[in-house]
Design an enzyme around this catalytic site. Structure first.
Site, PDB file in Angstrom:
ATOM      1  N   ASN A 210      33.129  39.063  56.163  1.00  0.00           N
ATOM      2  CA  ASN A 210      34.532  39.022  56.590  1.00  0.00           C
ATOM      3  C   ASN A 210      34.652  39.618  57.978  1.00  0.00           C
ATOM      4  OD1 ASN A 210      35.733  38.027  54.225  1.00  0.00           O
ATOM      5  ND2 ASN A 210      35.699  40.055  53.303  1.00  0.00           N
ATOM      6  N   ASP A 279      34.779  38.670  48.778  1.00  0.00           N
ATOM      7  CA  ASP A 279      35.229  38.443  47.391  1.00  0.00           C
ATOM      8  C   ASP A 279      34.161  37.742  46.552  1.00  0.00           C
ATOM      9  OD1 ASP A 279      37.776  39.625  47.577  1.00  0.00           O
ATOM     10  OD2 ASP A 279      38.406  37.950  48.845  1.00  0.00           O
ATOM     11  N   PRO A 305      32.494  42.449  42.468  1.00  0.00           N
ATOM     12  CA  PRO A 305      33.382  43.428  41.831  1.00  0.00           C
ATOM     13  C   PRO A 305      34.511  43.799  42.783  1.00  0.00           C
ATOM     14  CG  PRO A 305      31.326  44.459  42.542  1.00  0.00           C
ATOM     15  CD  PRO A 305      31.154  42.979  42.742  1.00  0.00           C
ATOM     16  N   ILE A 307      36.158  46.669  44.098  1.00  0.00           N
ATOM     17  CA  ILE A 307      35.775  48.091  44.129  1.00  0.00           C
ATOM     18  C   ILE A 307      36.969  48.999  43.854  1.00  0.00           C
ATOM     19  CG2 ILE A 307      34.796  49.915  45.606  1.00  0.00           C
ATOM     20  CD1 ILE A 307      33.273  47.556  47.029  1.00  0.00           C
TER      21      ILE A 307
HETATM   22  O1  C5P Z   1      42.240  41.665  47.495  1.00  0.00           O
HETATM   23  P1  C5P Z   1      42.206  42.126  48.900  1.00  0.00           P
HETATM   24  O2  C5P Z   1      40.867  41.996  49.532  1.00  0.00           O
HETATM   25  O3  C5P Z   1      43.294  41.654  49.795  1.00  0.00           O
HETATM   26  O4  C5P Z   1      42.545  43.673  48.660  1.00  0.00           O
HETATM   27  C1  C5P Z   1      42.568  44.576  49.639  1.00  0.00           C
HETATM   28  C2  C5P Z   1      42.283  45.961  49.068  1.00  0.00           C
HETATM   29  O5  C5P Z   1      41.344  45.942  47.999  1.00  0.00           O
HETATM   30  C3  C5P Z   1      41.640  46.800  50.129  1.00  0.00           C
HETATM   31  O6  C5P Z   1      42.010  48.116  49.895  1.00  0.00           O
HETATM   32  C4  C5P Z   1      40.153  46.544  49.887  1.00  0.00           C
HETATM   33  O7  C5P Z   1      39.344  47.560  50.437  1.00  0.00           O
HETATM   34  C5  C5P Z   1      40.092  46.495  48.374  1.00  0.00           C
HETATM   35  N1  C5P Z   1      39.032  45.626  47.827  1.00  0.00           N
HETATM   36  C6  C5P Z   1      37.977  46.176  47.147  1.00  0.00           C
HETATM   37  N2  C5P Z   1      37.023  45.370  46.594  1.00  0.00           N
HETATM   38  C7  C5P Z   1      37.114  44.035  46.698  1.00  0.00           C
HETATM   39  C8  C5P Z   1      38.170  43.457  47.380  1.00  0.00           C
HETATM   40  C9  C5P Z   1      39.114  44.275  47.942  1.00  0.00           C
HETATM   41  O8  C5P Z   1      37.893  47.409  47.061  1.00  0.00           O
HETATM   42  N3  C5P Z   1      36.178  43.273  46.144  1.00  0.00           N
END
Ligand code: C5P
Length: 395
Positions: A210, A279, A305, A307
């Site tokens: 990303n 993701d 996962p 996180i």
């Molecule tokens: O779902 P999205 O990526 O938009 O979510 C953003 C939040 O979730 C951020 O705080 C990001 O660090 C966390 N996140 C995570 N693990 C993932 C995807 C997102 O901790 N696999």
């Protein structure tokens, strides 16, 4: 001793019998979270070995002013600038006399002359030398120059005398030094922060990732550490230096990031997920480079996962704070994430203005309110975010 976290202590040792207590002193400073560097006079080396002090501090000991090798590593002016405080313990009557007159003929007196940091001395000498009018006059001059004088204390002396002149005990010296620093607003708290992108290998050459510079996470880590928090930063691959006082754990994949977070979450009061975690990851990493062909290329991806959700599920979870970089319906999507991931607080922003930029506008979203933060650079935003988080720490 919270105010000593991440502080730079320059410990100067001069040649008195109490020098043997410096090993304990250095150990106590390190235990209080400070980094210690040691400079010794020629006479001090007769009482305690530089090797002992090096082993205890993990840093090379400065012994000579004119040592080309040492000057090339960390020169005395650099060391004088590095120090947040200089403590001379023990400070002999002779050394006190020399610094009273601005002498700089050895490494320690030169450091004292060069530094802008506060200077503290812990005198230690025979009681007769302590009560001598020469010593008294020298100390009056040093006090006038705002030197902090810790001790001495009364008691039995190595020479058999009894009276004033024993060095203050290491525990008391550490306490007095810590009293010279103001406590940061996050002193005593522990933060675990993820930052940067993750990288998921497709084959030995290619990967999925990303956009993420890591700047927001690094600004948060740096500002939290500056306020006295203990900070662990689990970082994906970015091109940024480790902020001062921050423990950084480098990872590549989302699975590695999750593992590092789970290994370090137990004593965290706050978890901030700033990382742009991939993701999905390829179901299988090819051992050899996948050859190009003219048709469509298909990759099977499996979900990584989440996180932050894994952290939020823990029984004794820290205050859990997330980010949402959105391209549309920023607030609505942010609220949705706060709810689905069971976060305490979420900072939502417009993704198109975020990546690699130094200024962003952000809205703080919690279950009961939405609050736009003042627009500004990432360090200013980080400070505002931390002050919102700290109100939750106090609840
Ligand atoms: O779902 P999205 O990526 O938009 O979510 C953003 C939040 O979730 C951020 O705080 C990001 O660090 C966390 N996140 C995570 N693990 C993932 C995807 C997102 O901790 N696999």
């Amino acid at each position: 001793m919270l105010s000593l976290t991440n502080k730079h202590i320059l410990l100067g040792i001069t040649g008195g019998i109490a020098a043997y207590k410096c090993a304990e002193l250095a150990r106590l400073f390190a235990k209080a979270g400070a980094e210690v560097r040691v400079a010794m006079t020629k006479a001090a080396v007769k009482f305690v070995t530089p090797l002992t002090m090096q082993a205890l501090t993990g840093n090379r000991v400065s012994l000579n002013l004119l040592d080309t090798e040492a000057e090339a590593a960390m020169g005395h002016i650099e060391l004088a600038r590095w120090a947040d405080i200089v403590l001379v313990a023990p400070a002999t009557a002779d050394f006190i006399a020399r610094i009273t007159h601005g002498g700089a003929d050895d490494i320690l007196s030169a450091l004292i002359l060069a530094t802008a940091a506060p200077i503290a001395i812990a005198p230690a000498m025979n009681q007769g030398m302590w009560s001598d009018s020469g010593t008294k006059a020298n100390l009056a001059v040093l006090r006038e120059r705002n030197y902090h004088v810790f001790g001495p204390v009364a008691g039995e002396q190595a020479c058999g005398d009894y009276g004033m002149g024993r060095m203050m005990e290491p525990k008391e010296l550490v306490k007095n030094c810590s009293g010279l620093f103001k406590l940061g607003s996050l002193a005593g708290t522990s933060f675990l922060i993820t930052g940067g992108p993750t990288r998921e290998a497709i084959d030995p050459i290619r990967f999925i990732s990303n956009h993420s510079s890591g700047k927001m996470a690094y600004a948060l880590a740096s500002e939290a550490a500056a306020e006295g928090a203990r900070v662990t930063l689990v970082s994906g691959p970015v091109n940024l230096p480790t902020p001062e006082g921050v423990q950084r754990i480098d990872v590549l994949t989302a699975q590695e990031m999750l593992e590092a977070c789970l290994n370090n979450v137990s004593d965290a009061d706050v978890f901030i997920g700033v990382a742009a975690v991939a993701d999905y990851r390829p179901q299988q990493i090819e051992q050899e480079k996948i050859k190009k062909n003219d048709g469509l290329m298909t990759l099977n991806l499996v979900k990584n996962p989440d996180i932050i959700s894994e952290i939020a599920k823990l029984k004794n979870r820290p205050i859990t704070v997330g980010f949402a970089a959105e391209t549309n319906n920023i607030i609505e999507n942010g609220k949705d994430k706060l709810d689905k991931k069971k976060l305490d607080l979420l900072f939502a922003n417009n993704a198109t203005e975020t990546f690699n930029s130094d200024t962003i506008s952000v809205t703080a979203i919690s279950a009961d309110e939405e609050q736009p933060l003042a627009e500004g650079n990432k360090n200013l935003l980080a400070r505002n975010m931390l002050s919102l988080i700290s109100t939750r720490l106090k609840k």
